[in-house]
Design a protein around this motif. Structure first.
Motif, PDB file in Angstrom:
ATOM      1  N   ALA A 140       0.851  -1.195   0.000  1.00  0.00           N
ATOM      2  CA  ALA A 140       0.000   0.000   0.000  1.00  0.00           C
ATOM      3  C   ALA A 140       0.877   1.231   0.000  1.00  0.00           C
ATOM      4  O   ALA A 140       1.671   1.445   0.924  1.00  0.00           O
ATOM      5  N   ASN A 141       0.749   2.060  -1.008  1.00  0.00           N
ATOM      6  CA  ASN A 141       1.505   3.306  -1.117  1.00  0.00           C
ATOM      7  C   ASN A 141       0.530   4.457  -1.333  1.00  0.00           C
ATOM      8  O   ASN A 141      -0.087   4.555  -2.392  1.00  0.00           O
ATOM      9  N   GLY A 142       0.409   5.302  -0.323  1.00  0.00           N
ATOM     10  CA  GLY A 142      -0.465   6.470  -0.443  1.00  0.00           C
ATOM     11  C   GLY A 142       0.252   7.783  -0.275  1.00  0.00           C
ATOM     12  O   GLY A 142      -0.271   8.832  -0.651  1.00  0.00           O
ATOM     13  N   GLU A 143       1.456   7.762   0.323  1.00  0.00           N
ATOM     14  CA  GLU A 143       2.248   8.972   0.530  1.00  0.00           C
ATOM     15  C   GLU A 143       3.418   8.987  -0.455  1.00  0.00           C
ATOM     16  O   GLU A 143       4.114   7.975  -0.610  1.00  0.00           O
ATOM     17  N   TYR A 144       3.627  10.129  -1.093  1.00  0.00           N
ATOM     18  CA  TYR A 144       4.675  10.254  -2.116  1.00  0.00           C
ATOM     19  C   TYR A 144       5.504  11.509  -1.861  1.00  0.00           C
ATOM     20  O   TYR A 144       4.961  12.574  -1.518  1.00  0.00           O
ATOM     21  N   ASP A 145       6.830  11.346  -2.029  1.00  0.00           N
ATOM     22  CA  ASP A 145       7.731  12.489  -1.848  1.00  0.00           C
ATOM     23  C   ASP A 145       7.602  13.484  -2.987  1.00  0.00           C
ATOM     24  O   ASP A 145       7.755  14.694  -2.784  1.00  0.00           O
ATOM     25  N   ASN A 146       7.339  13.009  -4.174  1.00  0.00           N
ATOM     26  CA  ASN A 146       7.269  13.877  -5.338  1.00  0.00           C
ATOM     27  C   ASN A 146       5.918  14.593  -5.373  1.00  0.00           C
ATOM     28  O   ASN A 146       4.865  13.952  -5.331  1.00  0.00           O
ATOM     29  N   PRO A 147       5.902  15.925  -5.439  1.00  0.00           N
ATOM     30  CA  PRO A 147       4.621  16.657  -5.454  1.00  0.00           C
ATOM     31  C   PRO A 147       3.789  16.391  -6.692  1.00  0.00           C
ATOM     32  O   PRO A 147       2.591  16.692  -6.718  1.00  0.00           O
ATOM     33  N   GLY A 148       4.397  15.823  -7.721  1.00  0.00           N
ATOM     34  CA  GLY A 148       3.626  15.534  -8.923  1.00  0.00           C
ATOM     35  C   GLY A 148       2.697  14.356  -8.766  1.00  0.00           C
ATOM     36  O   GLY A 148       1.807  14.146  -9.602  1.00  0.00           O
ATOM     37  N   LEU A 149       2.885  13.555  -7.727  1.00  0.00           N
ATOM     38  CA  LEU A 149       2.012  12.408  -7.451  1.00  0.00           C
ATOM     39  C   LEU A 149       1.112  12.765  -6.274  1.00  0.00           C
ATOM     40  O   LEU A 149       1.595  12.998  -5.159  1.00  0.00           O
ATOM     41  N   SER A 150      -0.178  12.820  -6.513  1.00  0.00           N
ATOM     42  CA  SER A 150      -1.109  13.206  -5.456  1.00  0.00           C
ATOM     43  C   SER A 150      -1.197  12.111  -4.406  1.00  0.00           C
ATOM     44  O   SER A 150      -1.127  10.924  -4.707  1.00  0.00           O
ATOM     45  N   ASP A 204       3.950   2.317   2.320  1.00  0.00           N
ATOM     46  CA  ASP A 204       4.661   3.578   2.056  1.00  0.00           C
ATOM     47  C   ASP A 204       6.180   3.398   2.086  1.00  0.00           C
ATOM     48  O   ASP A 204       6.901   4.156   2.750  1.00  0.00           O
ATOM     49  N   GLU A 205       6.649   2.373   1.377  1.00  0.00           N
ATOM     50  CA  GLU A 205       8.087   2.120   1.299  1.00  0.00           C
ATOM     51  C   GLU A 205       8.643   2.588  -0.044  1.00  0.00           C
ATOM     52  O   GLU A 205       7.910   2.882  -0.992  1.00  0.00           O
ATOM     53  N   ASN A 259       9.278   6.965  -3.144  1.00  0.00           N
ATOM     54  CA  ASN A 259      10.326   7.793  -3.728  1.00  0.00           C
ATOM     55  C   ASN A 259      10.229   7.914  -5.246  1.00  0.00           C
ATOM     56  O   ASN A 259      11.170   8.367  -5.903  1.00  0.00           O
ATOM     57  N   THR A 260       9.113   7.498  -5.826  1.00  0.00           N
ATOM     58  CA  THR A 260       8.980   7.510  -7.287  1.00  0.00           C
ATOM     59  C   THR A 260       9.002   8.929  -7.836  1.00  0.00           C
ATOM     60  O   THR A 260       8.338   9.834  -7.316  1.00  0.00           O
ATOM     61  N   ARG A 261       9.775   9.090  -8.953  1.00  0.00           N
ATOM     62  CA  ARG A 261       9.792  10.336  -9.720  1.00  0.00           C
ATOM     63  C   ARG A 261       9.221  10.029 -11.109  1.00  0.00           C
ATOM     64  O   ARG A 261       9.753   9.169 -11.817  1.00  0.00           O
ATOM     65  N   PRO A 262       8.132  10.650 -11.497  1.00  0.00           N
ATOM     66  CA  PRO A 262       7.495  10.327 -12.782  1.00  0.00           C
ATOM     67  C   PRO A 262       8.440  10.421 -13.964  1.00  0.00           C
ATOM     68  O   PRO A 262       8.279   9.695 -14.950  1.00  0.00           O
ATOM     69  N   GLU A 263       9.467  11.291 -13.887  1.00  0.00           N
ATOM     70  CA  GLU A 263      10.393  11.411 -15.021  1.00  0.00           C
ATOM     71  C   GLU A 263      11.522  10.382 -14.959  1.00  0.00           C
ATOM     72  O   GLU A 263      12.321  10.285 -15.898  1.00  0.00           O
ATOM     73  N   LEU A 268      11.066   6.762 -13.956  1.00  0.00           N
ATOM     74  CA  LEU A 268      10.331   5.586 -13.512  1.00  0.00           C
ATOM     75  C   LEU A 268      11.220   4.339 -13.431  1.00  0.00           C
ATOM     76  O   LEU A 268      11.066   3.523 -12.517  1.00  0.00           O
ATOM     77  N   ALA A 269      12.130   4.176 -14.332  1.00  0.00           N
ATOM     78  CA  ALA A 269      12.936   2.953 -14.377  1.00  0.00           C
ATOM     79  C   ALA A 269      13.756   2.760 -13.109  1.00  0.00           C
ATOM     80  O   ALA A 269      13.978   1.629 -12.671  1.00  0.00           O
ATOM     81  N   SER A 270      14.209   3.858 -12.473  1.00  0.00           N
ATOM     82  CA  SER A 270      15.050   3.742 -11.286  1.00  0.00           C
ATOM     83  C   SER A 270      14.330   4.023  -9.987  1.00  0.00           C
ATOM     84  O   SER A 270      14.847   3.733  -8.916  1.00  0.00           O
ATOM     85  N   SER A 271      13.113   4.586 -10.044  1.00  0.00           N
ATOM     86  CA  SER A 271      12.443   4.988  -8.803  1.00  0.00           C
ATOM     87  C   SER A 271      11.084   4.329  -8.606  1.00  0.00           C
ATOM     88  O   SER A 271      10.417   4.604  -7.603  1.00  0.00           O
ATOM     89  N   ALA A 272      10.611   3.485  -9.504  1.00  0.00           N
ATOM     90  CA  ALA A 272       9.323   2.787  -9.368  1.00  0.00           C
ATOM     91  C   ALA A 272       9.560   1.293  -9.511  1.00  0.00           C
ATOM     92  O   ALA A 272      10.670   0.839  -9.831  1.00  0.00           O
ATOM     93  N   VAL A 273       8.511   0.522  -9.252  1.00  0.00           N
ATOM     94  CA  VAL A 273       8.597  -0.936  -9.355  1.00  0.00           C
ATOM     95  C   VAL A 273       8.051  -1.345 -10.714  1.00  0.00           C
ATOM     96  O   VAL A 273       6.846  -1.204 -10.974  1.00  0.00           O
ATOM     97  N   PRO A 274       8.900  -1.861 -11.614  1.00  0.00           N
ATOM     98  CA  PRO A 274       8.396  -2.232 -12.945  1.00  0.00           C
ATOM     99  C   PRO A 274       7.476  -3.444 -12.888  1.00  0.00           C
ATOM    100  O   PRO A 274       7.712  -4.392 -12.130  1.00  0.00           O
ATOM    101  N   ALA A 275       6.421  -3.410 -13.662  1.00  0.00           N
ATOM    102  CA  ALA A 275       5.557  -4.576 -13.772  1.00  0.00           C
ATOM    103  C   ALA A 275       6.315  -5.758 -14.366  1.00  0.00           C
ATOM    104  O   ALA A 275       6.043  -6.917 -14.021  1.00  0.00           O
ATOM    105  N   ASP A 276       7.292  -5.483 -15.204  1.00  0.00           N
ATOM    106  CA  ASP A 276       8.103  -6.543 -15.781  1.00  0.00           C
ATOM    107  C   ASP A 276       8.897  -7.273 -14.708  1.00  0.00           C
ATOM    108  O   ASP A 276       9.089  -8.495 -14.786  1.00  0.00           O
ATOM    109  N   PHE A 277       9.365  -6.541 -13.695  1.00  0.00           N
ATOM    110  CA  PHE A 277      10.085  -7.180 -12.592  1.00  0.00           C
ATOM    111  C   PHE A 277       9.160  -8.138 -11.826  1.00  0.00           C
ATOM    112  O   PHE A 277       9.548  -9.259 -11.482  1.00  0.00           O
TER     113      PHE A 277
END
Length: 690
Positions: A4-14, A45-46, A90-94, A96-105
């Motif tokens: 469950a991830n509801g809090e984001y450091d990046n302001p671009g993610l609500s 929120d990890e 810690n995801t940054r929309p710009e 994604l490859a290094s800061s999000a979890v890929p569905a491929d993974f």
């Protein structure tokens, strides 16, 4: 594993309100050993590398017989090349490859897992903007099933269920002004289906994956037609995820000889069959019990009266019963979560029940021989709901009522000013030590509902009009009689009981312990017979005052939001005796009217008055016996009885009597007995229910 991830450091993610509530609610229901056997892990929120590590460990450490269930509740994002990613704290929309979890993974982890049964639940959406009041969990558009192709499992069973399809959005719960978290539409339906067992469509005691999806599809579409859950299931055989208490009880046929005895022409043989069926109805084997219940139901509906009564009494022992019948929470401080318990009574077949609540703030959790009820209320004011208890032998509703109040402000206790410590006075050597004062029991706080905090102006108005009616009745009784002999010979004394009752009703409307039920019931009962215009002008005015008093009393009852008038079964031997007496009195009036009709055609108008009084008296008697709450109904019956007695006596003095006048006097005596019974019963019930 619940991610469950509801809090984001990046302001671009609500920020999302739902994931925290999603994780808490789903973890609670999956960890319940009465529902499932899952060992639950929650990742909340990890960062992306922590989530990836936990996901890889889960799939790598699994055994072939393990059932793996992974639930994602977060933003769903796609890259410019169309790849799907799950957003982390810690995801940054710009990037994604290094800061999000890929569905491929996650797909590669699925392929490497030795588990043969894997379920992936994605509470994410894959679309664009959304309407006011609902948060969006995605940007762009992506096909989730393209990211998890069926060929990636090497022939092993797997299932992917999403909150919405590739061109829709996943909704969070209703937007709340106080920003309290609520589960999303999808996860809320998932939790409800597992907790209540409603997802067990075939009621076989198990919730299969296919049943769960069907339930999610219907529930989500019902709550939000703009959202359509989707699935991609490739399973050999059926995968069962949870247990359910909604197991359908299949009736076991009664033995052939017992069936024959229940249909035997000999009445005593059928009566013996009822006894044996009643024994089977108490069985621990629910199939045997429900089979006996069906035969008893047939006999109660189709057999002769004697046998039908015996079969009905046997069935009554197995009806659904709850303790208590009403849950009164009283005053509840806003923000608290008060709890109560509903217990089921009776044989095993009467305790095999399901529970359903009428409102979302009323949460019901099934427990052994009952259910735990908790409240989640945010609005200040009275509340009223129902818990429906349904079993093989019937259904009952348990009312839930109370009032939400604001938590009182606590004033800080002023600190004493600094100064020299007091010197204790010396105590004589031989003086006995003072005996400590015994602790006093705390006085329970007074009720602060609408009937306790202040006097209702409509209740006061009802009392004043009742007193005014008594004044007009006194004007009728005394000034029209020139002597004591005339007072008794002309029937003036017959008005005194009605005046006394009107005064008593007015006092009951002003007394705190009786103005809520007994007072309004007595006023309305007295006013019922006042609808018949009869007698001098002063009597008509007195009757009008009683009618106005009854209207004011009913308005006062209506303003009390925790008070509800309804119809029910007569309770208690005294109420039944009162009903019988009132019906006998009605028959006496009808006989008197028949005598007048037969005596002379010129007496038809007088006979019509007797008929009107008889009809109104019968209506009032039946209403009083069946009205609920019991204290109101019995007080109403008391008012009808007292008013009827005064009316009958006035009729016998005002209208010439016939040869059946003694019947009327017997009827009047019956009304007196009725009045005595119901007043005693009303006093006892009023003290219990007020």
């Amino acid at each position: 594993m619940i991610i469950a991830n509801g809090e984001y450091d990046n302001p671009g993610l609500s920020a999302l309100r739902s994931p925290a509530a999603d994780a808490e609610a789903l973890a609670e229901v999956l960890a319940d050993r009465n529902i499932s056997e899952f060992d639950v892990q929650v990742v909340r929120d990890e960062t992306a590398h922590v989530i990836a590590s936990r996901v890889e460990d889960l799939f790598a450490d699994s055994a072939p017989d393990d059932v793996l269930l992974v639930h994602f509740s977060c933003h769903g994002l796609k890259s410019e090349s169309g790849e799907l990613f799950f957003a982390a704290r810690n995801t940054r929309p710009e990037r994604l490859a290094s800061s999000a979890v890929p569905a491929d993974f996650v797909q590669r982890c699925l392929r490497m897992s030795r588990s043969r049964s894997i379920v992936l639940l994605l509470d994410c959406c894959y679309g664009g903007a959304f309407s006011q009041g609902v948060a969006v969990r995605a940007s762009g558009e992506a096909g989730v099933f393209d990211a998890f192709p069926g060929g990636g499992f090497g022939g092993r069973g797997r299932a992917v269920i999403t909150a919405s399809n590739s061109i829709e959005y996943a909704f969070e719960g209703d937007h709340l002004a106080d920003d309290h978290a609520r589960p999303s539409v999808f996860t809320s339906a998932l939790v409800d289906g597992l907790r209540t067992g409603d997802a067990d469509r075939d009621e076989d005691g198990w919730i299969a994956l296919s049943e769960l999806y069907d339930y999610l599809f219907d529930s989500v579409r019902e709550r939000n037609p703009n959202q359509t859950p989707s699935r991609d299931i490739e399973m050999q055989g059926e995968l069962y995820l949870a247990r359910s208490r909604r197991r359908r009880i299949k009736p076991s046929p009664v033995p052939a000889d017992l069936r024959a005895a229940s249909e035997d022409p000999n009445m005593f043989t059928r009566l013996g069959a009822v006894t044996e069926l009643q024994r089977r109805l108490m069985s621990e084997n629910l199939s045997v019990a429900i089979g006996a219940h069906e035969v008893l139901t047939t006999m109660a509906q189709n057999d002769i009266q004697h046998i039908a009564d015996a079969a009905g009494a046997a069935r009554e022992e197995a009806r659904v019963r709850t303790e208590p019948e009403v849950l009164r929470f009283g005053q509840v401080v806003r923000g608290s979560r008060p709890e109560a318990r509903i217990r089921l009574a009776g044989p095993p077949i009467a305790r095999a029940c399901r529970f359903a609540s009428s409102h979302s703030w009323l949460q019901v959790t099934e427990a052994a021989d009952g259910a735990e009820v908790s409240l989640d209320l945010a609005e200040i004011g009275p509340f009223d709901g129902q818990v429906t208890v349904t079993g093989p032998t019937g259904e009952v509703e348990v009312r839930v009522e109370g009032e939400v109040i604001q938590e009182p402000e606590t004033r800080p206790t002023p600190e004493p000013e600094p100064g020299p410590a007091p010197v204790p006075e010396p105590r004589p050597v031989h003086a006995p030590a003072p005996t400590p004062e015994p602790a006093r029991r705390p006085t329970p706080p007074a009720e602060t509902g609408p009937s306790r905090t202040k006097r209702d102006p409509f209740a006061v108005a009802a009392a004043l009009f009742a007193f005014a009616s008594a004044v007009y009745l006194v004007i009728i009784a005394f000034p029209l009689s020139s002597s004591v002999e005339d007072f008794f010979e002309d029937g003036g004394w017959t008005i005194i009981p009605l005046g006394a009752l009107a005064i008593g009703a007015g006092i009951a409307m002003l007394t705190p312990k009786t103005r809520r039920m007994t007072g309004p019931g007595l006023v309305c009962g007295l006013a019922l017979l006042s609808m018949i215009p009869f007698g001098p002008v002063a009597l008509v005015i007195a009757d009008g005052c009683l009618l106005v008093a009854a209207v004011c009393a009913l308005v006062s009852v209506r303003r009390d939001r925790s008070f509800r008038l309804e119809m029910g079964k007569p309770q208690g031997a005294l109420t039944v005796a009162a009903l019988v007496s009132g019906i006998c009195a009605t028959l006496g009036l009808v006989i008197q009217a028949a005598g007048l009709f037969g005596y002379s055609s010129s007496r038809a108008d007088e006979g019509a008055i007797y008929v009107m009084v008889a009809v109104v008296l019968l209506i009032g008697t039946v209403l009083g016996g069946f009205l609920r709450p019991v204290a109101f109904g019995v007080a109403f019956l008391g008012g009808v009885s007292g008013g009827g007695f005064a009316m009958v006596c006035a009729l016998f003095y005002a209208l010439p009597s016939t040869g059946v006048a003694y019947v009327g006097w017997v009827m009047a005596l019956s009304m007196t007995i009725t009045f005595t019974l119901v007043v005693a019963f009303a006093a006892r019930k009023a003290s219990a229910e007020n």
